[in-house]
Design an enzyme around this catalytic site. Structure first.
Site, PDB file in Angstrom:
ATOM      1  N   ALA A 157       0.835  -1.203   0.000  1.00 10.19           N
ATOM      2  CA  ALA A 157       0.000   0.000   0.000  1.00 10.19           C
ATOM      3  C   ALA A 157       0.872   1.255   0.000  1.00 10.19           C
ATOM      4  O   ALA A 157       0.645   2.181  -0.793  1.00 10.19           O
ATOM      5  CB  ALA A 157      -0.935   0.001   1.207  1.00 10.19           C
ATOM      6  N   TYR A 158       1.852   1.283   0.875  1.00 10.76           N
ATOM      7  CA  TYR A 158       2.741   2.442   0.944  1.00 10.76           C
ATOM      8  C   TYR A 158       3.495   2.617  -0.371  1.00 10.76           C
ATOM      9  O   TYR A 158       3.569   3.725  -0.916  1.00 10.76           O
ATOM     10  CB  TYR A 158       3.726   2.262   2.101  1.00 10.76           C
ATOM     11  CG  TYR A 158       4.659   3.437   2.285  1.00 10.76           C
ATOM     12  CD1 TYR A 158       4.216   4.610   2.870  1.00 10.76           C
ATOM     13  CD2 TYR A 158       5.991   3.368   1.875  1.00 10.76           C
ATOM     14  CE1 TYR A 158       5.070   5.703   3.041  1.00 10.76           C
ATOM     15  CE2 TYR A 158       6.847   4.442   2.042  1.00 10.76           C
ATOM     16  CZ  TYR A 158       6.378   5.606   2.633  1.00 10.76           C
ATOM     17  OH  TYR A 158       7.231   6.679   2.794  1.00 10.76           O
ATOM     18  N   SER A 159       4.043   1.530  -0.897  1.00 12.04           N
ATOM     19  CA  SER A 159       4.804   1.597  -2.146  1.00 12.04           C
ATOM     20  C   SER A 159       3.924   2.081  -3.295  1.00 12.04           C
ATOM     21  O   SER A 159       4.323   2.950  -4.083  1.00 12.04           O
ATOM     22  CB  SER A 159       5.389   0.221  -2.482  1.00 12.04           C
ATOM     23  OG  SER A 159       6.265  -0.224  -1.460  1.00 12.04           O
TER      24      SER A 159
END
Length: 251
Positions: A157-159
Site C-alpha cells: 500500500a505504501y509503495s
C-alpha cells in the site's frame, strides 16, 4: 554552513509540518525568509511547533484532515486569509500503514493509506493550483519515497501510494509547464521519524540494509532538497524526481 535559498516574501503551506520532515522543512523555509502555515491534523502538536518556531519568522498552525476536500479548501482559505496567497505547497503528510503480504493486506488499511498518501496531495494541489495560476507563480513539492520507485516487500500500500505521488507529480508538472509553477517530488530513503512507530522492526532493518550509505537519511537532508525545489532558483525543472536515497535508487 547550509546553503540559503532566498524565499523572502514567499508564503508556504507544509502538510504534516508539525514533526519529522515537515517540521524540518518549516524550519528551513523560515530561515530562508518564508512565512509558513503548518497544516496538520494534530492541532495541539501543530500549535506547539508553531509556537516553538515563532522566533524564526511568521508561522501559523492550521488544523486539517487531508482526506476531506472541504477541509483542505478550508485550510487553504484560512491560510490565504492570514498570508494573502500561497506561493509554495509541500505535500509531506503521509502514513506507512501496516506491514503485511499483499494477499493478506487489510482492505481498510489499504484504503486509509491511499486516502492520506494519494487523495491528500491531490486535494491540496486541486485546492491551491488555481490561486498559483492567478498569481502567476508557484512551487509544489511532493514527498514521495524510494519505495515508490522500487516497491518494498510487505509494504504494498505504501509503495503503491508513493508511486502514485510520483505519477501525480509528472502529470501536474506537464499540465503547469506553461506557467511559472514548478511541480517536483523527492524520493527519500527512510528517516527516523514518527512513521517508524507504524513499522515492524524487521521492515526497518530491511530498509537500512538496502541503503549503500549504511544509515538513514536525516530530516534536514531531505529539507535541503525540498527547499531548493521550492525556490525561484528551481525555475526550469518540473515533473522531476529528486533522489534522496543514499544511493539506493537504481533509476
Amino acid at each position: 554552513m547550509s546553503t540559503k535559498f532566498d524565499l523572502s516574501g514567499k508564503f508556504a503551506a507544509v502538510t504534516g509540518g508539525a514533526q519529522g520532515i515537515g517540521r524540518a522543512v518549516a524550519e528551513r523555509f523560515l530561515a530562508s525568509g518564508a512565512s509558513v502555515a503548518i497544516w496538520d491534523r494534530d492541532t495541539a502538536l501543530a500549535e506547539k511547533t508553531a509556537k516553538e518556531l515563532s522566533a524564526k519568522g511568521k508561522v501559523i498552525a492550521v488544523q486539517v484532515d487531508l482526506t476531506k476536500l472541504a477541509e483542505v479548501e478550508r485550510a487553504r482559505d484560512e491560510t490565504v486569509k492570514a498570508f494573502g496567497r500561497i506561493d509554495i505547497l509541500v505535500n509531506n503528510a503521509g502514513i506507512a500503514g501496516p506491514n503485511a503480504k499483499t494477499w493478506e493486506y487489510d482492505p481498510a488499511a489499504w484504503a486509509q493509506v491511499m486516502s492520506i498518501n494519494v487523495d491528500g496531495p491531490f486535494y491540496c494541489c486541486r485546492a491551491v493550483v488555481p490561486g498559483m495560476i492567478k498569481n502567476g507563480y508557484g512551487r509544489i513539492v511532493n514527498v514521495a519515497s524510494i519505495a515508490g520507485k522500487e516497491g518494498n516487500p510487505n509494504a504494498s500500500a505504501y509503495s503503491a501510494s508513493k508511486a502514485a505521488v510520483i505519477a501525480l507529480t509528472k502529470s501536474l508538472g506537464k499540465e503547469l509547464a506553461g506557467y511559472d509553477i514548478g511541480v517536483n517530488c523527492v524520493t527519500p530513503a527512510a528517516a527516523k521519524t514518527a512513521i517508524f512507530d507504524q513499522m515492524a522492526q524487521e521492515h526497518i532493518d530491511f530498509m537500512l540494509s538496502k541503503i549503500p550509505r549504511n544509515r538513514f537519511v536525516q530530516v534536514d537532508e531531505v529539507a535541503a532538497v525540498i527547499t531548493f525545489c521550492a525556490s525561484a532558483d528551481c525555475s526550469f525543472t518540473t515533473g522531476a524526481v529528486f533522489d534522496v536515497s543514499g544511493g539506493r535508487a537504481t533509476y
